[in-house]
Design a protein around this motif. Structure first.
Motif, PDB file in Angstrom:
ATOM      1  N   ILE A  50       0.943  -0.994  -0.098  1.00 30.29           N
ATOM      2  CA  ILE A  50      -0.124  -0.008  -0.058  1.00 30.29           C
ATOM      3  C   ILE A  50       0.881   1.359   0.117  1.00 30.29           C
ATOM      4  O   ILE A  50       1.649   1.219   0.872  1.00 30.29           O
ATOM      5  CB  ILE A  50      -0.913  -0.126   1.166  1.00 30.29           C
ATOM      6  N   ALA A  51       0.520   2.127  -0.916  1.00 29.75           N
ATOM      7  CA  ALA A  51       1.253   3.505  -1.106  1.00 29.75           C
ATOM      8  C   ALA A  51       1.273   3.955   0.242  1.00 29.75           C
ATOM      9  O   ALA A  51       0.423   4.110   1.081  1.00 29.75           O
ATOM     10  CB  ALA A  51       0.566   4.276  -2.017  1.00 29.75           C
ATOM     11  N   ASN A  52       2.490   4.745   0.775  1.00 31.84           N
ATOM     12  CA  ASN A  52       2.868   5.441   2.002  1.00 31.84           C
ATOM     13  C   ASN A  52       2.717   4.627   3.245  1.00 31.84           C
ATOM     14  O   ASN A  52       2.633   5.118   4.236  1.00 31.84           O
ATOM     15  CB  ASN A  52       1.881   6.623   1.964  1.00 31.84           C
ATOM     16  N   LEU A  53       2.686   3.337   3.068  1.00 33.11           N
ATOM     17  CA  LEU A  53       2.682   2.517   4.203  1.00 33.11           C
ATOM     18  C   LEU A  53       4.064   1.480   4.159  1.00 33.11           C
ATOM     19  O   LEU A  53       3.769   0.360   4.377  1.00 33.11           O
ATOM     20  CB  LEU A  53       1.541   1.693   4.224  1.00 33.11           C
ATOM     21  N   GLY A  54       5.238   2.408   3.801  1.00 33.75           N
ATOM     22  CA  GLY A  54       6.362   1.360   3.705  1.00 33.75           C
ATOM     23  C   GLY A  54       6.629   0.427   4.782  1.00 33.75           C
ATOM     24  O   GLY A  54       6.972  -0.857   4.698  1.00 33.75           O
ATOM     25  N   ILE A  55       6.641   1.008   5.905  1.00 39.49           N
ATOM     26  CA  ILE A  55       6.904   0.190   7.296  1.00 39.49           C
ATOM     27  C   ILE A  55       6.005  -0.862   7.424  1.00 39.49           C
ATOM     28  O   ILE A  55       6.625  -2.111   7.573  1.00 39.49           O
ATOM     29  CB  ILE A  55       7.194   1.074   8.316  1.00 39.49           C
ATOM     30  N   SER A  56       4.721  -0.744   7.445  1.00 42.48           N
ATOM     31  CA  SER A  56       3.820  -1.743   7.467  1.00 42.48           C
ATOM     32  C   SER A  56       3.985  -2.766   6.455  1.00 42.48           C
ATOM     33  O   SER A  56       3.935  -3.987   6.919  1.00 42.48           O
ATOM     34  CB  SER A  56       2.499  -1.219   7.621  1.00 42.48           C
ATOM     35  N   ASN A  57       4.095  -2.343   5.135  1.00 41.26           N
ATOM     36  CA  ASN A  57       4.359  -3.402   4.149  1.00 41.26           C
ATOM     37  C   ASN A  57       5.373  -4.378   4.555  1.00 41.26           C
ATOM     38  O   ASN A  57       5.360  -5.713   4.383  1.00 41.26           O
ATOM     39  CB  ASN A  57       4.476  -2.673   2.821  1.00 41.26           C
ATOM     40  N   ALA A  58       6.603  -3.605   4.757  1.00 44.02           N
ATOM     41  CA  ALA A  58       7.742  -4.594   5.004  1.00 44.02           C
ATOM     42  C   ALA A  58       7.747  -5.468   6.291  1.00 44.02           C
ATOM     43  O   ALA A  58       8.008  -6.399   5.969  1.00 44.02           O
ATOM     44  CB  ALA A  58       8.939  -3.706   5.076  1.00 44.02           C
ATOM     45  N   LEU A  59       7.400  -4.899   7.200  1.00 44.01           N
ATOM     46  CA  LEU A  59       7.450  -5.659   8.669  1.00 44.01           C
ATOM     47  C   LEU A  59       6.412  -6.656   8.627  1.00 44.01           C
ATOM     48  O   LEU A  59       6.609  -7.890   9.039  1.00 44.01           O
ATOM     49  CB  LEU A  59       7.196  -4.782  10.003  1.00 44.01           C
ATOM     50  N   ARG A  60       4.996  -6.449   8.246  1.00 43.58           N
ATOM     51  CA  ARG A  60       3.951  -7.237   8.298  1.00 43.58           C
ATOM     52  C   ARG A  60       4.375  -8.624   7.385  1.00 43.58           C
ATOM     53  O   ARG A  60       4.150  -9.679   7.665  1.00 43.58           O
ATOM     54  CB  ARG A  60       2.675  -6.671   7.914  1.00 43.58           C
ATOM     55  N   LEU A  61       4.867  -8.413   6.222  1.00 43.18           N
ATOM     56  CA  LEU A  61       5.149  -9.392   5.450  1.00 43.18           C
ATOM     57  C   LEU A  61       6.302 -10.456   5.824  1.00 43.18           C
ATOM     58  O   LEU A  61       6.141 -11.594   5.733  1.00 43.18           O
ATOM     59  CB  LEU A  61       5.909  -8.898   4.189  1.00 43.18           C
ATOM     60  N   SER A  62       7.119 -10.009   6.773  1.00 44.31           N
ATOM     61  CA  SER A  62       8.132 -10.961   7.555  1.00 44.31           C
ATOM     62  C   SER A  62       7.203 -11.923   8.519  1.00 44.31           C
ATOM     63  O   SER A  62       7.474 -12.935   8.725  1.00 44.31           O
ATOM     64  CB  SER A  62       9.038 -10.033   8.467  1.00 44.31           C
ATOM     65  N   LEU A  63       5.964 -11.316   8.969  1.00 48.59           N
ATOM     66  CA  LEU A  63       5.151 -12.288   9.828  1.00 48.59           C
ATOM     67  C   LEU A  63       4.513 -13.628   8.838  1.00 48.59           C
ATOM     68  O   LEU A  63       4.359 -14.490   9.512  1.00 48.59           O
ATOM     69  CB  LEU A  63       4.251 -11.678  10.309  1.00 48.59           C
ATOM     70  N   VAL A  64       4.614 -13.082   7.674  1.00 54.21           N
ATOM     71  CA  VAL A  64       3.957 -14.276   6.786  1.00 54.21           C
ATOM     72  C   VAL A  64       4.860 -15.480   6.447  1.00 54.21           C
ATOM     73  O   VAL A  64       4.562 -16.675   6.751  1.00 54.21           O
ATOM     74  CB  VAL A  64       3.442 -13.762   5.519  1.00 54.21           C
ATOM     75  N   GLY A  65       6.077 -15.174   6.322  1.00 54.02           N
ATOM     76  CA  GLY A  65       7.351 -16.238   6.181  1.00 54.02           C
ATOM     77  C   GLY A  65       7.558 -16.901   7.463  1.00 54.02           C
ATOM     78  O   GLY A  65       7.400 -18.016   7.495  1.00 54.02           O
ATOM     79  N   TRP A  66       7.205 -16.113   8.576  1.00 55.87           N
ATOM     80  CA  TRP A  66       7.379 -16.737  10.031  1.00 55.87           C
ATOM     81  C   TRP A  66       6.363 -17.730  10.281  1.00 55.87           C
ATOM     82  O   TRP A  66       6.655 -18.871  10.669  1.00 55.87           O
ATOM     83  CB  TRP A  66       7.720 -15.697  10.753  1.00 55.87           C
ATOM     84  N   SER A  67       5.097 -17.239   9.957  1.00 57.19           N
ATOM     85  CA  SER A  67       3.844 -17.994  10.293  1.00 57.19           C
ATOM     86  C   SER A  67       3.858 -19.430   9.483  1.00 57.19           C
ATOM     87  O   SER A  67       3.556 -20.506   9.934  1.00 57.19           O
ATOM     88  CB  SER A  67       2.607 -17.188  10.118  1.00 57.19           C
ATOM     89  N   LYS A  68       4.257 -19.361   8.116  1.00 51.49           N
ATOM     90  CA  LYS A  68       4.225 -20.422   7.396  1.00 51.49           C
ATOM     91  C   LYS A  68       5.247 -21.232   7.642  1.00 51.49           C
ATOM     92  O   LYS A  68       4.969 -22.552   7.735  1.00 51.49           O
ATOM     93  CB  LYS A  68       4.687 -19.976   5.925  1.00 51.49           C
ATOM     94  N   THR A  69       6.413 -20.915   8.063  1.00 58.77           N
ATOM     95  CA  THR A  69       7.488 -21.923   8.550  1.00 58.77           C
ATOM     96  C   THR A  69       7.203 -22.520   9.801  1.00 58.77           C
ATOM     97  O   THR A  69       7.254 -23.922  10.027  1.00 58.77           O
ATOM     98  CB  THR A  69       8.707 -20.843   8.727  1.00 58.77           C
ATOM     99  N   LEU A  70       6.415 -21.767  10.753  1.00 58.49           N
ATOM    100  CA  LEU A  70       6.104 -22.265  11.900  1.00 58.49           C
ATOM    101  C   LEU A  70       5.227 -23.586  11.836  1.00 58.49           C
ATOM    102  O   LEU A  70       4.962 -24.384  12.527  1.00 58.49           O
ATOM    103  CB  LEU A  70       5.600 -21.126  12.900  1.00 58.49           C
TER     104      LEU A  70
END
Length: 261
Positions: A150-170
Motif C-alpha cells: 500500500i502506498a505510503n505504508l512502507g514500514i507496515s508493508n515490509a514488517l508485516r510481510l516478515s510475519l507471513v514467512g515466519w507463520s508459514k515456516t512455523l
C-alpha cells in the motif's frame, strides 16, 4: 455451528481496537475464556466491561508490546488465572504512514520490536503447552499490504510481510502436534485505523476525506468497507476445532479488493 472452543483460553492482543474487540466478543460468544490485552487502559476497560456484561469469563491485561520483558510475567498471570493459552490472536497496532525511503533506523527498529519480535516472543512462550496438549491455534493479523503493498505504508508493508514467512515456516514445524498457524489479512475494514489512514491520505493530497473514502469504496468489488464482525467471524473459524486441517494459509477478508490470485 458449534466451533468446539467452549472453555478454551483465548488471548487476544490489541483487544481495545475495532478488530481486536470484535474478535474477543465473537470468541466469547462461543464460550471461550477471554484474555484481552491492550496498551490503552481506557479501551481495555471498555472491552472488559462489554465482555463481562455479556456474561463472558474475562481477564484484562494492560500490555505494552514494545516491552518484551513483560511477556513471561503476563503469560504466567494468564496461566494462573485461567490455565494455558489455547488460542493466540496476534494483533498489533500499525505504524504511522510513511514512505519506505528515508526512515531513520531507530524507527525501523522500534516498529520491528513492536510488530514482529513481540509476536514471535509471545508465540514462543505459549507454544510449548499447546504442543504438549496437542491442540493450539495461532492466528496472526496482518494487512492487505503483505500481498499488494500500500502506498505510503512502507514500514507496515515490509514488517508485516516478515510475519507471513515466519507463520508459514512455523506451521510446518508444529502441524503434527495439533497446532495450526494461519495469517489473516483485512482489506478495507471500517475501523478507527482505516478512518485515520483515509484522513491522512486526504490531508496529504489536499482532498476531502469523503472523496478519498468514496474512491476507495469504488475499488472494492462488493462496493463497501467490511465490518469488524465480518473479520472476527473468519478469525473465529480459524480458531475453531473445525479448522483443524487449515494451517499455513493466508486468509483474505477484503471483499475481493486484491485482484491477484
Amino acid at each position: 455451528m458449534d466451533l468446539g472452543i467452549h472453555n478454551k483460553v483465548a488471548l487476544v492482543m490489541g483487544a481495545g481496537g475495532g478488530l481486536g474487540g470484535a474478535i474477543a466478543k465473537t470468541l466469547a460468544k462461543e464460550g471461550a475464556k477471554i484474555v484481552v490485552a491492550d496498551i490503552n487502559p481506557d479501551a481495555l476497560a471498555s472491552i472488559e466491561s462489554a465482555l463481562k456484561s455479556a456474561g463472558a469469563e474475562v481477564l484484562a491485561l494492560q500490555w505494552d508490546l514494545s516491552d518484551l520483558s513483560v511477556i513471561d510475567g503476563n503469560i504466567a498471570a494468564i496461566e494462573s488465572h485461567f490455565g494455558a493459552v489455547d488460542i493466540l490472536v496476534n494483533n498489533t497496532g500499525g505504524p504511522p504512514p510513511t514512505p519506505a525511503f528515508g526512515q531513520p533506523s531507530e524507527v525501523w527498529s522500534k516498529n520491528f520490536q513492536l510488530m514482529v519480535l513481540s509476536v514471535i516472543a509471545i508465540t514462543d512462550r505459549v507454544l510449548p503447552s499447546m504442543r504438549e496438549r496437542n491442540w493450539g491455534r495461532i492466528i496472526t493479523s496482518t494487512s492487505s499490504g503483505v500481498v499488494a503493498p500500500i502506498a505510503n505504508l512502507g514500514i507496515s508493508n515490509a514488517l508485516r510481510l516478515s510475519l507471513v514467512g515466519w507463520s508459514k515456516t512455523l506451521s510446518r514445524e508444529v502441524a503434527r502436534e495439533g497446532v495450526t498457524a494461519n495469517v489473516i489479512l483485512p482489506g478495507r475494514i471500517s475501523t478507527d485505523r482505516i478512518r485515520f489512514l483515509d484522513e491522512a491520505k486526504a490531508k496529504r493530497e489536499g482532498r476531502d476525506v469523503n472523496d478519498v473514502s468514496a474512491q476507495s469504496t469504488e475499488s472494492i468489488p462488493v462496493g463497501r468497507y467490511g465490518t469488524p464482525q465480518e473479520y472476527a467471524d473468519v478469525v473465529a473459524f480459524l480458531a475453531s476445532a473445525n479448522a483443524s486441517y487449515v494451517t499455513g494459509t493466508v486468509q483474505r477478508v477484503d471483499g475481493g479488493l486484491l485482484a491477484n490470485i
